[in-house]
Design a protein around this motif. Sequence first.
Motif, PDB file in Angstrom:
ATOM      1  N   LEU A   1      16.515 -22.660 -15.083  1.00 16.31           N
ATOM      2  CA  LEU A   1      16.324 -22.193 -16.183  1.00 16.31           C
ATOM      3  C   LEU A   1      17.310 -23.185 -17.129  1.00 16.31           C
ATOM      4  O   LEU A   1      17.300 -22.916 -17.900  1.00 16.31           O
ATOM      5  N   GLY A   2      17.881 -23.869 -16.276  1.00 14.45           N
ATOM      6  CA  GLY A   2      18.711 -24.680 -16.941  1.00 14.45           C
ATOM      7  C   GLY A   2      18.527 -26.001 -16.824  1.00 14.45           C
ATOM      8  O   GLY A   2      19.791 -26.882 -17.673  1.00 14.45           O
ATOM      9  N   ASP A   3      17.028 -26.829 -15.917  1.00  9.00           N
ATOM     10  CA  ASP A   3      16.918 -27.564 -16.932  1.00  9.00           C
ATOM     11  C   ASP A   3      16.414 -27.961 -17.278  1.00  9.00           C
ATOM     12  O   ASP A   3      16.367 -27.560 -19.125  1.00  9.00           O
ATOM     13  N   PRO A   4      16.576 -29.682 -18.137  1.00  7.71           N
ATOM     14  CA  PRO A   4      16.531 -29.817 -19.550  1.00  7.71           C
ATOM     15  C   PRO A   4      14.607 -29.773 -20.063  1.00  7.71           C
ATOM     16  O   PRO A   4      14.516 -29.156 -20.974  1.00  7.71           O
ATOM     17  N   ILE A   5      14.204 -30.476 -19.234  1.00  8.02           N
ATOM     18  CA  ILE A   5      12.761 -30.448 -19.269  1.00  8.02           C
ATOM     19  C   ILE A   5      12.871 -28.367 -20.057  1.00  8.02           C
ATOM     20  O   ILE A   5      11.852 -28.138 -20.519  1.00  8.02           O
ATOM     21  N   VAL A   6      12.516 -27.537 -18.763  1.00  8.36           N
ATOM     22  CA  VAL A   6      13.173 -26.243 -19.508  1.00  8.36           C
ATOM     23  C   VAL A   6      12.930 -25.743 -20.777  1.00  8.36           C
ATOM     24  O   VAL A   6      12.898 -24.857 -21.723  1.00  8.36           O
ATOM     25  N   LEU A   7      14.374 -25.863 -20.887  1.00  9.80           N
ATOM     26  CA  LEU A   7      15.392 -25.793 -22.229  1.00  9.80           C
ATOM     27  C   LEU A   7      14.275 -26.362 -23.301  1.00  9.80           C
ATOM     28  O   LEU A   7      14.290 -26.233 -24.248  1.00  9.80           O
ATOM     29  N   ALA A   8      13.720 -28.145 -23.705  1.00 13.01           N
ATOM     30  CA  ALA A   8      13.223 -28.559 -24.130  1.00 13.01           C
ATOM     31  C   ALA A   8      11.919 -27.629 -24.560  1.00 13.01           C
ATOM     32  O   ALA A   8      11.673 -26.992 -25.759  1.00 13.01           O
ATOM     33  N   VAL A   9      11.424 -26.746 -23.512  1.00 16.99           N
ATOM     34  CA  VAL A   9      10.239 -26.207 -23.796  1.00 16.99           C
ATOM     35  C   VAL A   9      10.133 -24.907 -24.261  1.00 16.99           C
ATOM     36  O   VAL A   9       9.946 -24.628 -25.354  1.00 16.99           O
ATOM     37  N   LEU A  10      10.975 -24.567 -24.263  1.00 16.90           N
ATOM     38  CA  LEU A  10      11.903 -23.276 -24.892  1.00 16.90           C
ATOM     39  C   LEU A  10      12.268 -23.484 -25.785  1.00 16.90           C
ATOM     40  O   LEU A  10      11.330 -22.715 -27.011  1.00 16.90           O
ATOM     41  N   GLY A  11      13.184 -24.586 -26.580  1.00 14.70           N
ATOM     42  CA  GLY A  11      13.402 -24.779 -27.957  1.00 14.70           C
ATOM     43  C   GLY A  11      12.040 -24.595 -28.416  1.00 14.70           C
ATOM     44  O   GLY A  11      11.771 -24.502 -29.618  1.00 14.70           O
ATOM     45  N   ALA A  12      11.123 -25.574 -27.980  1.00 15.97           N
ATOM     46  CA  ALA A  12       9.523 -25.662 -28.843  1.00 15.97           C
ATOM     47  C   ALA A  12       8.903 -24.731 -28.927  1.00 15.97           C
ATOM     48  O   ALA A  12       8.603 -24.271 -30.209  1.00 15.97           O
ATOM     49  N   VAL A  13       9.545 -23.607 -28.339  1.00 19.51           N
ATOM     50  CA  VAL A  13       8.170 -22.840 -28.457  1.00 19.51           C
ATOM     51  C   VAL A  13       9.115 -21.627 -29.280  1.00 19.51           C
ATOM     52  O   VAL A  13       8.382 -20.717 -29.944  1.00 19.51           O
ATOM     53  N   VAL A  14      10.410 -21.228 -29.031  1.00 21.02           N
ATOM     54  CA  VAL A  14      10.832 -20.389 -30.441  1.00 21.02           C
ATOM     55  C   VAL A  14      10.838 -21.263 -31.623  1.00 21.02           C
ATOM     56  O   VAL A  14      10.713 -19.991 -32.801  1.00 21.02           O
ATOM     57  N   ALA A  15      10.406 -22.752 -32.088  1.00 21.29           N
ATOM     58  CA  ALA A  15      10.581 -22.772 -32.648  1.00 21.29           C
ATOM     59  C   ALA A  15       9.762 -23.100 -33.988  1.00 21.29           C
ATOM     60  O   ALA A  15       9.578 -22.321 -34.833  1.00 21.29           O
ATOM     61  N   LEU A  16       8.785 -22.805 -33.211  1.00 23.75           N
ATOM     62  CA  LEU A  16       7.279 -23.004 -33.659  1.00 23.75           C
ATOM     63  C   LEU A  16       6.904 -21.085 -33.629  1.00 23.75           C
ATOM     64  O   LEU A  16       6.198 -20.654 -34.405  1.00 23.75           O
ATOM     65  N   TRP A  17       7.515 -20.377 -32.997  1.00 20.45           N
ATOM     66  CA  TRP A  17       7.585 -18.780 -33.169  1.00 20.45           C
ATOM     67  C   TRP A  17       8.146 -18.460 -34.226  1.00 20.45           C
ATOM     68  O   TRP A  17       7.740 -17.593 -35.331  1.00 20.45           O
ATOM     69  N   LEU A  18       9.218 -19.122 -34.334  1.00 22.77           N
ATOM     70  CA  LEU A  18      10.353 -18.403 -35.729  1.00 22.77           C
ATOM     71  C   LEU A  18       9.617 -19.573 -37.101  1.00 22.77           C
ATOM     72  O   LEU A  18       9.753 -18.594 -38.372  1.00 22.77           O
ATOM     73  N   TRP A  19       9.125 -19.870 -37.262  1.00 19.07           N
ATOM     74  CA  TRP A  19       7.979 -21.413 -38.094  1.00 19.07           C
ATOM     75  C   TRP A  19       7.300 -19.785 -38.612  1.00 19.07           C
ATOM     76  O   TRP A  19       6.996 -20.431 -39.899  1.00 19.07           O
ATOM     77  N   GLN A  20       6.357 -19.674 -38.001  1.00 20.80           N
ATOM     78  CA  GLN A  20       4.985 -18.620 -38.179  1.00 20.80           C
ATOM     79  C   GLN A  20       5.267 -17.289 -38.821  1.00 20.80           C
ATOM     80  O   GLN A  20       4.837 -17.134 -39.652  1.00 20.80           O
ATOM     81  N   ARG A  21       6.774 -17.116 -38.042  1.00 16.78           N
ATOM     82  CA  ARG A  21       7.381 -15.894 -38.870  1.00 16.78           C
ATOM     83  C   ARG A  21       7.910 -16.025 -40.092  1.00 16.78           C
ATOM     84  O   ARG A  21       7.973 -15.165 -40.736  1.00 16.78           O
ATOM     85  N   GLN A  22       7.607 -17.454 -41.391  1.00 19.48           N
ATOM     86  CA  GLN A  22       8.498 -17.402 -42.112  1.00 19.48           C
ATOM     87  C   GLN A  22       9.966 -17.321 -41.962  1.00 19.48           C
ATOM     88  O   GLN A  22      11.046 -17.840 -42.953  1.00 19.48           O
ATOM     89  N   ALA A  23      10.703 -17.313 -40.374  1.00 23.09           N
ATOM     90  CA  ALA A  23      12.562 -17.666 -40.071  1.00 23.09           C
ATOM     91  C   ALA A  23      12.364 -19.142 -40.086  1.00 23.09           C
ATOM     92  O   ALA A  23      12.927 -19.593 -39.406  1.00 23.09           O
ATOM     93  N   ARG A  24      12.878 -19.842 -41.385  1.00 19.02           N
ATOM     94  CA  ARG A  24      13.047 -20.878 -41.835  1.00 19.02           C
ATOM     95  C   ARG A  24      14.456 -21.877 -41.542  1.00 19.02           C
ATOM     96  O   ARG A  24      14.227 -22.131 -40.943  1.00 19.02           O
ATOM     97  N   LEU A  25      14.678 -20.752 -42.019  1.00 18.56           N
ATOM     98  CA  LEU A  25      16.306 -21.091 -41.677  1.00 18.56           C
ATOM     99  C   LEU A  25      17.036 -20.650 -40.078  1.00 18.56           C
ATOM    100  O   LEU A  25      17.527 -21.672 -39.619  1.00 18.56           O
ATOM    101  N   LEU A  26      16.483 -20.063 -39.338  1.00 21.70           N
ATOM    102  CA  LEU A  26      16.357 -19.403 -37.798  1.00 21.70           C
ATOM    103  C   LEU A  26      15.747 -21.113 -37.508  1.00 21.70           C
ATOM    104  O   LEU A  26      16.508 -21.310 -36.599  1.00 21.70           O
ATOM    105  N   ALA A  27      14.535 -21.146 -37.724  1.00 17.23           N
ATOM    106  CA  ALA A  27      14.465 -22.549 -36.750  1.00 17.23           C
ATOM    107  C   ALA A  27      14.344 -23.511 -37.284  1.00 17.23           C
ATOM    108  O   ALA A  27      15.412 -24.331 -36.102  1.00 17.23           O
ATOM    109  N   ALA A  28      15.428 -23.647 -38.063  1.00 16.80           N
ATOM    110  CA  ALA A  28      15.932 -24.906 -38.392  1.00 16.80           C
ATOM    111  C   ALA A  28      17.542 -25.059 -37.605  1.00 16.80           C
ATOM    112  O   ALA A  28      17.954 -25.989 -36.854  1.00 16.80           O
ATOM    113  N   GLY A  29      18.230 -23.849 -37.951  1.00 13.95           N
ATOM    114  CA  GLY A  29      19.215 -23.500 -37.209  1.00 13.95           C
ATOM    115  C   GLY A  29      19.708 -23.826 -35.901  1.00 13.95           C
ATOM    116  O   GLY A  29      20.171 -24.603 -34.747  1.00 13.95           O
ATOM    117  N   TRP A  30      18.120 -23.110 -34.894  1.00 12.33           N
ATOM    118  CA  TRP A  30      17.841 -23.690 -33.384  1.00 12.33           C
ATOM    119  C   TRP A  30      17.535 -25.194 -32.746  1.00 12.33           C
ATOM    120  O   TRP A  30      17.960 -24.886 -32.386  1.00 12.33           O
TER     121      TRP A  30
END
Length: 278
Positions: free
Chosen positions: A121-150
């Motif tokens: 759960l701490g592997d770089p590939i797992v965190l990279a996938v998590l990062g991409a999924v959460v960033a896209l989800w925040l962007w779609q929710r119009q939470a642009r500041l949170l997405a950028a900070g993430w």
Amino acid sequence: MAAEASPLVSWAQLVGQHALALFFVGLLLAVGASGLGCVLLQRRRARRDQDDPSARNVGRLLGGYATGFLLIVGTASLFAVIARRLGPGRTMGLADQALADGIGSHTPAAALRAFGLFTHLGDPIVLAVLGAVVALWLWQRQARLLAAGWVIALGGNALLNPLLKQVFARARPLHELQVPQIEGYSFPSGHSSGALVAYGMLLYVATRLLPLRWHAVAVMAAVGLVLTIACSRVFLRVHFASDVAAGLLSGLSWLAVCVASLQFVRHRHANQPRGPRR
């Protein structure tokens, strides 16, 4: 030097013999304390809601930055202390090896298999996938500041940890059961810093978007997950304990910077005067 190292080495040997039991006790205490602390903090904030809003916001901002400053100074100081005591024959190095040897001799194979699963759960590939999924989800929710900070938080730590590894260039622990051989330097632990930044930022996002009743649950889940991933690196003997401690400290410092920056921007935006509508 031997006289100085002896008490710490003896303590490390004792901890290694009972490492699994101590891990579970420490995990329960940390998760329980974090949940209780979150509940108490929520109640304290609820009592403050009758205060003047502007004064309360300024106080919270100043308090947050003071806390972040002290946190960064404290973690950097501890990081420096650990780094100074590394090396062959030094206090921390001898204690690290004694702890690793104790864990190797007294930890059941079933527990090691469980840690082997959790550590991914701490592997770089797992965190990279998590990062991409959460960033896209925040962007779609119009939470642009949170997405950028993430994205900045995860990307910054991905650059910071390899840089620190190159600076200290510490070899990984070696033992006969380590298959396959883990490549790269050991200090500080990338899994530990990456897990703390990723799941710590995910906790921050959760507190911004989830209802208040879920905050304590989110805090306990994040604390339990980060501690388990970090400790798994020691139990699997792919990192020394000091590597993990340094990884958590560097990750905590970077997380504090990211959260404080987001809070500052949010505060400035919330208090920015609105122009007349056209």
